[in-house]
Every structure is written in C-alpha cells, then in structure tokens.
Design a protein around this motif. Sequence first.
Motif, mmCIF file in Angstrom:
data_model
loop_
_atom_site.group_PDB
_atom_site.id
_atom_site.type_symbol
_atom_site.label_atom_id
_atom_site.label_comp_id
_atom_site.label_asym_id
_atom_site.label_seq_id
_atom_site.Cartn_x
_atom_site.Cartn_y
_atom_site.Cartn_z
ATOM 1 N N VAL A 19 76.549 10.165 62.375
ATOM 2 C CA VAL A 19 75.420 10.854 61.753
ATOM 3 C C VAL A 19 74.419 11.231 62.841
ATOM 4 N N VAL A 20 74.015 12.515 62.858
ATOM 5 C CA VAL A 20 73.050 12.982 63.857
ATOM 6 C C VAL A 20 71.787 13.554 63.224
ATOM 7 N N GLY A 21 71.742 13.595 61.899
ATOM 8 C CA GLY A 21 70.541 14.118 61.285
ATOM 9 C C GLY A 21 70.692 14.419 59.810
ATOM 10 N N VAL A 22 69.743 15.211 59.340
ATOM 11 C CA VAL A 22 69.605 15.534 57.923
ATOM 12 C C VAL A 22 69.364 17.026 57.793
ATOM 13 N N LYS A 23 69.848 17.605 56.736
ATOM 14 C CA LYS A 23 69.586 19.009 56.442
ATOM 15 C C LYS A 23 68.974 19.127 55.060
ATOM 16 N N LEU A 24 68.147 20.150 54.906
ATOM 17 C CA LEU A 24 67.613 20.478 53.595
ATOM 18 C C LEU A 24 68.230 21.779 53.122
ATOM 19 N N GLY A 25 68.389 21.890 51.830
ATOM 20 C CA GLY A 25 68.942 23.096 51.252
ATOM 21 C C GLY A 25 68.082 23.609 50.121
ATOM 22 N N LEU A 26 68.146 24.918 49.911
ATOM 23 C CA LEU A 26 67.449 25.568 48.805
ATOM 24 C C LEU A 26 65.950 25.283 48.842
ATOM 25 N N THR A 27 65.381 25.394 50.049
ATOM 26 C CA THR A 27 63.936 25.213 50.194
ATOM 27 C C THR A 27 63.177 26.531 50.102
ATOM 28 N N SER A 28 63.866 27.652 50.190
ATOM 29 C CA SER A 28 63.197 28.946 50.099
ATOM 30 C C SER A 28 63.469 29.586 48.748
ATOM 31 N N ARG A 29 62.515 30.375 48.288
ATOM 32 C CA ARG A 29 62.671 31.072 47.005
ATOM 33 C C ARG A 29 63.846 32.039 47.063
ATOM 34 N N ALA A 30 64.076 32.642 48.239
ATOM 35 C CA ALA A 30 65.185 33.590 48.363
ATOM 36 C C ALA A 30 66.513 32.904 48.071
ATOM 37 N N LYS A 31 66.709 31.718 48.661
ATOM 38 C CA LYS A 31 67.953 30.998 48.419
ATOM 39 C C LYS A 31 68.027 30.471 46.999
ATOM 40 N N GLN A 32 66.926 30.004 46.455
ATOM 41 C CA GLN A 32 66.929 29.482 45.088
ATOM 42 C C GLN A 32 67.308 30.569 44.093
ATOM 43 N N ARG A 33 66.737 31.755 44.282
ATOM 44 C CA ARG A 33 67.058 32.862 43.369
ATOM 45 C C ARG A 33 68.526 33.238 43.480
ATOM 46 N N ARG A 34 69.022 33.310 44.707
ATOM 47 C CA ARG A 34 70.415 33.728 44.894
ATOM 48 C C ARG A 34 71.378 32.730 44.271
ATOM 49 N N MET A 35 71.090 31.444 44.440
ATOM 50 C CA MET A 35 72.013 30.416 43.985
ATOM 51 C C MET A 35 71.736 29.945 42.563
ATOM 52 N N GLY A 36 70.651 30.399 41.972
ATOM 53 C CA GLY A 36 70.355 29.995 40.598
ATOM 54 C C GLY A 36 69.972 28.542 40.471
ATOM 55 N N VAL A 37 69.412 27.968 41.553
ATOM 56 C CA VAL A 37 68.989 26.569 41.572
ATOM 57 C C VAL A 37 67.546 26.541 42.054
ATOM 58 N N ASP A 38 66.692 25.745 41.411
ATOM 59 C CA ASP A 38 65.270 25.790 41.760
ATOM 60 C C ASP A 38 64.730 24.468 42.292
ATOM 61 N N VAL A 39 65.615 23.578 42.767
ATOM 62 C CA VAL A 39 65.197 22.283 43.295
ATOM 63 C C VAL A 39 65.763 22.112 44.707
ATOM 64 N N PRO A 40 64.924 21.837 45.716
ATOM 65 C CA PRO A 40 65.458 21.570 47.048
ATOM 66 C C PRO A 40 66.315 20.310 47.060
ATOM 67 N N LEU A 41 67.197 20.201 48.045
ATOM 68 C CA LEU A 41 68.087 19.053 48.132
ATOM 69 C C LEU A 41 68.325 18.696 49.586
ATOM 70 N N THR A 42 68.878 17.517 49.813
ATOM 71 C CA THR A 42 69.154 17.060 51.167
ATOM 72 C C THR A 42 70.641 16.796 51.353
ATOM 73 N N GLY A 43 71.057 16.862 52.606
ATOM 74 C CA GLY A 43 72.428 16.554 52.977
ATOM 75 C C GLY A 43 72.447 15.945 54.366
ATOM 76 N N TRP A 44 73.637 15.644 54.856
ATOM 77 C CA TRP A 44 73.800 14.961 56.137
ATOM 78 C C TRP A 44 74.345 15.894 57.202
ATOM 79 N N LEU A 45 73.968 15.624 58.455
ATOM 80 C CA LEU A 45 74.536 16.291 59.618
ATOM 81 C C LEU A 45 75.312 15.270 60.427
#
Length: 261
Positions: A56-82
């Motif tokens: 494990v070298v870090g963490v990533k966030l996803g769907l933090t921008s409105r552009a991505k949320q609109r495109r993906m139809g999801v409105d809650v940011p999330l985290t993942g692993w690097l």
Amino acid sequence: MAEQTIDAAVAELLRRERGREDGGRLTERWPGLDVATAYRIQDAVLDRKVGGGETVVGVKLGLTSRAKQRRMGVDVPLTGWLTDAMTLAPGEPVPVGELIHPRAEPEIAFVMGGRLTGPGVTAERAMRAVASVHAAFEIIDSRFRDFAFDLPDVVADNASSGRFVLSARAVAPDGLDLAAEKCRLDAGGGTAATATGAAVLGHPANALALAANGLAERGKAIEPGWIVLTGALTDACPLRAGGVIAAEFASLGALSVTGTH
C-alpha cells in the motif's frame, strides 16, 4: 451479505481484473449490497493483493467533482487504495493492454509528511500534514461494463482504480492557492476541458480531510509518505495505444501520459 457472498464478490472482481474483462453490476447479482459491505469487499481485495506481494502506497478519492458525479450518476465521494503495482514513473507509457477501458483524468496529489487520522480532521489540519503537492494523472479503469455502476459497485471496485503517475516536480504547500489552481486538459490535439482545484469539493484539502475521516470509521489512517490522489478536476478522457493526454497546471507544472500496448 453472508461472508461467503463477500468472498464471492472479491473473487469475481479479482477474476475480472486479472482477465481484463468487464461484467455486470454486483448490485444486480446481490441486490442487498450496501456501501458499508462494499468497503469490506474493497478491503478484502486489498488484503488479497498485499498477500500477493503488493504494498500500500496511498489513498485515492473518487467522484469528488460535480463533473464526475453527473457523468457516473453518483453523488457521494468515495475512497480507495493505491498500491505500488498501480504506480507509473513520469514519462513511463501506460500499458493500456493490461487494462479494460482506461481513461485519464488530471488530479492534484499530496505526498504526506505526517500521519493523519480522524475523526474530526479539518481541511486546515489536513494541509499541515502535507509534505508536497504534485500534478498527477490517474488512469481509471472499471470492472463493470461501460463504466456503469451504482455506488456500492464502484466502492467495492476500489473506486475504479487502474494506474497513476505523479509529476517529479514537488511543490511546497505553503503559499499555494489550490482552490484557484488552474488546470487545462489537452487531448486529441486540442483542449478537452479546463478546471480549477475548487472542482474537488471546493478545495483539495477538503478531499484529504474526507479521506482521513472516512478511513477512521474503518479503523485506518493516512500514513507518512503515502500519496493521496484528491480526485478528478475534469471528466476523464479515454486513453488508447498511441494516444497522448496532457495537463498544464498553473503552479504545479505540466504532465502527460501516453498509451502503449
């Protein structure tokens, strides 16, 4: 979901990733899948990878921008692993043949100087733990057909992780106005999008704080030396073999990625 069902979801996601094939949503197969269980699946996939030798070298966030949320139809940011297996050096071609349907998105990344643990982390406290700021590209991928998923699906799938690259240029956080940091994304011979750091939850530090507080709920923290990808500033662009996608940041410099077989 029963433990054996979680194990089945883990096995399915790993099978798709290793076989470079997509498929239907987990929530179609298991309608009771919720976000909390999806994070258990995400962590279990990570455990399998670490057990196979990844670090494990870090963490990533996803769907933090409105552009991505609109495109993906999801409105809650999330985290993942690097992990180290996702890391590319600056200038290293992206092996698109190892991915399913890769897309590149520009991000602001932090390298951590101190440990950051929630709950109650504020943006100000989060920035005090940052050692350096970098321009970055994340090459997202998805184990779901056409990048179509519900929130539990993408959480379980480690926030559509693929590869990532950080600029070698490290900028001290002091004096940076990251909310106003401009970014121009170039693809296909022209400008594909423009944005500022404010596209990421108003300020990338808010994403960092969100990650620390969310991980605390799972008994985890952001460790010194880790990389944190704060989320896409713009929508992602498909990356194909021979293609070049570039980003120009006002203070953080320029970075590009090139696809190869």
